[in-house]
Write an enzyme that holds these catalytic residues in place. Sequence first.
Site, PDB file in Angstrom:
ATOM      1  N   SER A 194       1.042  -1.869   0.402  1.00 43.90           N
ATOM      2  CA  SER A 194      -0.219  -0.189   0.031  1.00 43.90           C
ATOM      3  C   SER A 194       0.966   1.361  -0.153  1.00 43.90           C
ATOM      4  CB  SER A 194      -0.822   0.208   1.389  1.00 43.90           C
ATOM      5  OG  SER A 194      -1.517  -1.351   1.773  1.00 43.90           O
TER       6      SER A 194
ATOM      7  N   HIS B 258      -1.793  -2.645  -7.092  1.00 44.12           N
ATOM      8  CA  HIS B 258      -2.086  -2.606  -5.653  1.00 44.12           C
ATOM      9  C   HIS B 258      -3.800  -3.221  -5.826  1.00 44.12           C
ATOM     10  CE1 HIS B 258      -3.051   0.290  -2.746  1.00 44.12           C
ATOM     11  NE2 HIS B 258      -3.202  -0.276  -1.837  1.00 44.12           N
TER      12      HIS B 258
ATOM     13  N   GLU C  47      -4.360  -0.650  -9.052  1.00 45.83           N
ATOM     14  CA  GLU C  47      -3.241   0.540  -9.517  1.00 45.83           C
ATOM     15  C   GLU C  47      -2.308   0.113  -9.808  1.00 45.83           C
ATOM     16  OE1 GLU C  47      -2.701   2.639  -5.999  1.00 45.83           O
ATOM     17  OE2 GLU C  47      -2.803   5.026  -6.802  1.00 45.83           O
TER      18      GLU C  47
ATOM     19  N   ASN D  29      -4.001   5.905  -2.231  1.00 49.39           N
ATOM     20  CA  ASN D  29      -4.053   6.606  -0.489  1.00 49.39           C
ATOM     21  C   ASN D  29      -3.393   8.095  -0.448  1.00 49.39           C
ATOM     22  OD1 ASN D  29      -4.358   4.070   0.993  1.00 49.39           O
ATOM     23  ND2 ASN D  29      -2.215   3.312  -0.081  1.00 49.39           N
TER      24      ASN D  29
END
Length: 295
Positions: free
Chosen positions: A118, A139, A151, A189
């Site tokens: 992450s 991801h 991702e 994120n």
Amino acid sequence: MKNIAVIGAGTMGNGIAHTFAQSGFKVQLIDISEASLKKGMDTITKNLDRMVAKAKITEADKAETLGNITTYTNIEAGVEYAGLVVEAATENLDLKLKIFKQLDAACGEDTILATNTSSISITQIGAVTSRPEMVIGMHFMNPVPIMKLVEIIRGYSTSDAVTKIIMDLSKQLGKTPTEVNDYPGFVANRILMPMLNESIETLYNGVAGVEEIDTVMKLGMAHPMGPLQLADFIGLDVCLSILNVMYDGFKNPKYAPCPLLVNMVNAGKLGIKSGEGFYDYSESRKAEKVSKQFI
Ligand code: NAD
């Protein structure tokens, strides 16, 4: 590419294994812990049962998917024939660097090495291998069998050819791959975590209560979950660690974790997984009761 090795059978690893196996790939699911492998396979079976009950797949599909997965506790044996390895072990820099050195030595020279991290730099992971052009971020989002996004993160050295193979492969899984570059937090994120942190800051500053903040974002912005509930779902320790990676990586105070978040993690209040965060989960996992700390 027929054989996919998945490292780690936890929350993400079992979902990734499930998704590849259901799309017809042979999956070697690898974990250092026998108990995690058993729990991972139980979760996959339960999730497939739910899909059968909803008539999304047949009993035969379920049996075929389970038949495509073999479990291993030994990395070298598990990756022997893999065209791609997707690493989804615990989020820890030293552990990931160690695993990638091990993979680099054990895998064939054509094997692509992907990580589901992450927040850890793909470039840094790639640099400990002899094949940084073949190291890439994949991801996946939780829960993997349901969420459409992958991702795809290009490290500094990741090649165009490897990126294309992984983009195409993700489409074969029925996912929507989205290409991004390797900077702290990537895209998902980098945008999500400051919003969650700001919602905690809003609570910390006494602007509004837990339910009020979540209601504003659910009903006002059409978010399926409020930000405090989402932070509990992700895990407050995970949120803190990703914010710290962005704070260290950019040296910008806008990513500094809210002191309330730090306090809650230090107190062991991690959200759903520990039974309490902004909400109390002792009776239901649905964020129906605000934690007594915030009433
Ligand atoms: P988890 O704790 O549920 O599972 C991690 C698994 O890795 C455990 O079963 C552990 O036994 C295993 N493991 C540890 N060391 C190992 C080793 N040397 N070899 C093989 N297996 C090993 O963690 P998770 O939530 O599934 O997260 C896995 C990765 O996915 C992390 O990098 C995390 O950042 C990333 N991620 C998590 C989420 C999420 O919502 N949980 C979302 C996206 C990405």
